[in-house]
Design a protein around this motif. Sequence first.
Motif, short mmCIF file in Angstrom:
data_model
loop_
_atom_site.label_atom_id
_atom_site.label_comp_id
_atom_site.label_asym_id
_atom_site.label_seq_id
_atom_site.Cartn_x
_atom_site.Cartn_y
_atom_site.Cartn_z
N VAL A 23 0.79 -1.21 0.06
CA VAL A 23 0.04 0.00 -0.35
C VAL A 23 0.73 1.33 0.07
N LYS A 24 1.17 2.36 -1.22
CA LYS A 24 2.43 3.10 -1.33
C LYS A 24 1.63 3.98 -0.10
N ALA A 25 0.39 4.63 -0.26
CA ALA A 25 -0.14 5.85 0.72
C ALA A 25 0.48 5.48 1.74
N ASN A 26 0.09 4.58 2.79
CA ASN A 26 0.92 4.19 4.02
C ASN A 26 2.24 4.36 3.81
N MET A 27 3.07 3.75 3.33
CA MET A 27 4.31 3.13 2.69
C MET A 27 5.08 4.41 2.72
N GLU A 28 4.01 5.24 2.49
CA GLU A 28 4.53 7.16 2.68
C GLU A 28 4.55 7.47 4.10
N LYS A 29 3.30 7.27 4.54
CA LYS A 29 3.92 7.33 5.74
C LYS A 29 4.72 6.93 6.53
N LEU A 30 4.92 5.60 6.65
CA LEU A 30 5.68 5.25 7.23
C LEU A 30 7.26 5.54 7.23
N THR A 31 7.67 5.44 6.00
CA THR A 31 8.98 6.68 5.90
C THR A 31 9.44 7.65 6.12
N PHE A 32 7.82 9.02 6.23
CA PHE A 32 7.98 10.13 6.96
C PHE A 32 7.98 9.76 8.53
N TYR A 33 7.27 8.30 9.00
CA TYR A 33 7.72 8.77 10.35
C TYR A 33 8.79 8.49 10.78
N ALA A 34 9.11 7.43 9.81
CA ALA A 34 10.93 7.01 10.53
C ALA A 34 11.59 7.72 10.36
N LEU A 35 11.97 9.20 9.27
CA LEU A 35 12.57 9.84 9.63
C LEU A 35 12.78 11.20 10.31
N SER A 36 11.44 10.88 10.23
CA SER A 36 11.14 12.51 11.30
C SER A 36 11.37 12.05 12.96
N ALA A 37 11.03 10.04 13.04
CA ALA A 37 12.10 9.95 14.94
C ALA A 37 12.82 8.58 14.26
N PRO A 38 13.93 8.87 14.02
CA PRO A 38 15.56 7.89 13.62
C PRO A 38 15.20 6.70 14.87
N GLU A 39 14.87 7.22 16.11
CA GLU A 39 15.46 6.39 17.34
C GLU A 39 13.75 5.52 16.96
N LYS A 40 13.32 5.85 16.47
CA LYS A 40 12.18 4.64 16.53
C LYS A 40 12.34 3.25 15.18
N LEU A 41 13.85 3.93 14.23
CA LEU A 41 14.05 2.88 13.27
C LEU A 41 14.24 1.21 13.96
N ASP A 42 15.13 0.84 14.79
CA ASP A 42 15.40 0.04 14.92
C ASP A 42 13.70 -1.19 15.14
N ARG A 43 13.15 -0.31 16.10
CA ARG A 43 11.75 -1.22 16.46
C ARG A 43 11.20 -1.71 15.43
N ILE A 44 11.07 -0.10 14.24
CA ILE A 44 10.19 -0.58 13.12
C ILE A 44 11.00 -2.04 12.68
N GLY A 45 12.59 -2.43 12.22
CA GLY A 45 12.96 -3.04 11.64
C GLY A 45 12.62 -4.31 12.01
N ALA A 46 12.95 -4.27 13.89
CA ALA A 46 12.34 -5.73 14.58
C ALA A 46 10.88 -6.03 14.17
N TYR A 47 9.94 -5.20 14.40
CA TYR A 47 8.81 -5.82 14.33
C TYR A 47 8.23 -6.11 13.01
N LEU A 48 8.79 -5.46 12.13
CA LEU A 48 9.32 -6.57 10.25
C LEU A 48 8.96 -7.64 10.69
N SER A 49 10.85 -7.29 10.91
CA SER A 49 11.48 -8.96 10.84
C SER A 49 10.52 -9.54 11.65
N GLU A 50 10.27 -9.66 12.98
CA GLU A 50 8.83 -10.39 13.79
C GLU A 50 7.76 -11.18 12.63
#
Length: 808
Positions: A23-50
């Motif tokens: 879902v491209k629109a939601n992917m853009e939101k996720l990317t924007f969030y990751a760039l805005s809050a880089p400290e959350k990037l490792d958690r995003i990665g861990a959750y995607l991995s799970e």
Amino acid sequence: LYLPRYKRLVDNIFPEDPEDGLVKANMEKLTFYALSAPEKLDRIGAYLSERLSRDVARHRYGYVCIAMEALDQLLMACHCQSINLFVESFLKMVRKLLESDKPSLQILGTNSFVKFANIEEDTPSYHRSYDFFVSRFSEMCHSSYEDPDIRTKIRMAGIKGLQGVVRKTVNDELQANIWDPQHMDKIVPSLLFNLQSGERTESRSPSPLQASEKEKESPVELTERCFRELLGRAAYGNIKNAVTPVLMHLDNHSLWEGKTFAVRCFKIIMYSIQSQHSHLVIQQLLGHLDANSKNSATVRAGIVEVLLEAAAIAASGSVGPTVLEVFNTLLRQLRLSVDYELTGSYDGSTNIGTKIIKAHEERQLQEAVIRTIGSFANTLPTYQRSEVMLFIMGKIPVPGVHLALPSTGSGPEGTRMIQIMLLKSLVQVTAGFQTTNMLTALPSSFLEPLLSFSLTEDPEVRLLVLQILLSLIDRHDNRPKFSNISIISDISVLKLKVDKCSRQDNLFMKKHGQQLYRHIYLGCKEQSSGRQHYETLFALLGLLSVELANEEVVVDLIRLALALQDLALSTDEGLPVFNRCAVHALAAAYLNLICQLTTVPAFCQHIHEVIEVRQKESPYLLPEDVFIENPKLPSSLEKVEGDVLFLQSKITEVLGGSGYNTDRLATPYVPQYTDEDRLSKRKSIGETISLQVEVESRNSPEKEERTPAEEITFETLKNAIVDSVGMEEQERERRRQVVEKFQKAPFEEIAAHCGARATLLQSKLNQIFEITIRPPPSPSGTISSGYGQNQSRSVPIYEMKFPDLCVY
């Protein structure tokens, strides 16, 4: 149930139907969030991995692809400092995909890893390991999947993966060292395996249409590109680790014998590495050749062929700093091959069963080694090539004088074969040799031993020596123009390149000219000389005339030609009819050449008149009837006189009118016999001396008075000469060392040396005086002089310690 925002954003990128894709629109939101809050990037990665692990386990491969696409996009977008923790989750998921049995997931994981490898990270990683990826990608390169198309895709994925690992690690000093043998021993054989298997499939020759369709996805091209990239990144210290697995792979799969693949591999290596590292590859190949000394001839020949190609590519960088070591290794292999050929065994014991096959293979190896020696020599500058020529000359065994090579147990035949092989090597080394200063390029230490070989009985050895001389003297490529002996009425058709003789050339001929004439004369005198010998001798005379001739040399060469005519007329030498006719023809062809080079009309007229008479009356005295497949010879050669002969008096007269030295021209040429004749079948100089002494002693009136102890033999003379020469040499060396010591030694060392001498002298003087001068002590404590006078005890002069400078 409340979910953190990053989890909700991750969940929203997955559609209900995986076939709909990300879902491209939601992917853009996720990317924007990751760039805005880089400290959350490792958690995003861990959750995607799970999520991905769960989907893999449940075989929901559509969602797996979506998760990997999301990870790829996040990886490409985010370059913050906390990217490292996200990368760990990403690599964990790639590892999960690569561990899967499904080829599609393996290829998916590989493609993601390749995208990651192309990203330049802002921050270094200290703890990341790629060992698993090297092992897994290497395994994929060797895939044996049943379906050939899928197998090809898996192998190509493995190659791309290895390329990604190399790119990611090769320039990062903090990463695991990819050049370690543990990694190279997996990467290099995997690439070579695909190169080799690709070669086999290519040999089936697909149709042009198929070839063009598959050109972009050819595993061979991809493998070669990856291999070139790997080698191109290798620094000086890593070349060995990169090349060693190649050598091991070729050994393990017996690929030296076919040569083609081995040569192709090393062509890739030589063209890919940095040019200044070329000599390292050559050194490794030479070391490998030594290590395979007792392997079959075909294996050694394969390694030598590879060396030949590598040397040609590396050009001037092929030899490196250890010039003579390269040639020493090749000459050692040549000697071993001769031993193996003659003994028929690698350990010296005869084994008749395999001798014929082995001898044939060894002969091919010897030819390959000789070509390789020539290839290496062609890359060297003139001064280094001269050194190599001297080095090889020092290795050639001279019968009865010394054996420069260790005795091989293969007897005289072995010595002869080594002589021939080393002379063939010299032929290769001297090919194309050009120098402006003959004196420095061809010192006596090289030329004299070479010329001495032209006196041996072996016709093959003599012919090789003549070929070497031709290569050394020919500096303007005139040699091919003298390839055939013939009477040419106008030599301008030959288009000879003639330069004015330089001062160095004049000095060279002054020093070595008589030696060269003498060896030409004696070469013509040999009964075993054949057509090739006479053709080569004619070429040598011709080259001397155009390359090194001044007025004095021309006079000597004409005298030599006339002496050859006299030699052919003489019946004392016992020459066969063919040899006598051949010498006559050689002299005629040469005088025809030299008369046109001197451009003296009267000289040319006399020569042409004689040749015309011969053409009518005695065609067997001209090259056209002698140097052919079936020579037209008379049964005997008697009455050769009158107008068919070149007259020394006539030539002297006509050349004297043009300013040539008539006294010298009128003097017949007589070769001087020297100690070099010990190598020929003629009597040695030693035997000659012994004979003369014996004759003198018989004719002496004092014969009766002489005792056996006073007999002069050759041994006595030899010992006297050797001893006196040896003593002179020792004395000269001692003086040189003393002078050198006082010139170069530090002052303290010289002072200590002089002090030691002074102390030694003082002690010796004390001993002498103790014995000779001092009287026994008197009871009164005084010393009695010889005149009855008494004097008080004092220090005598001879007991005084003098300063060092006062003592000589």
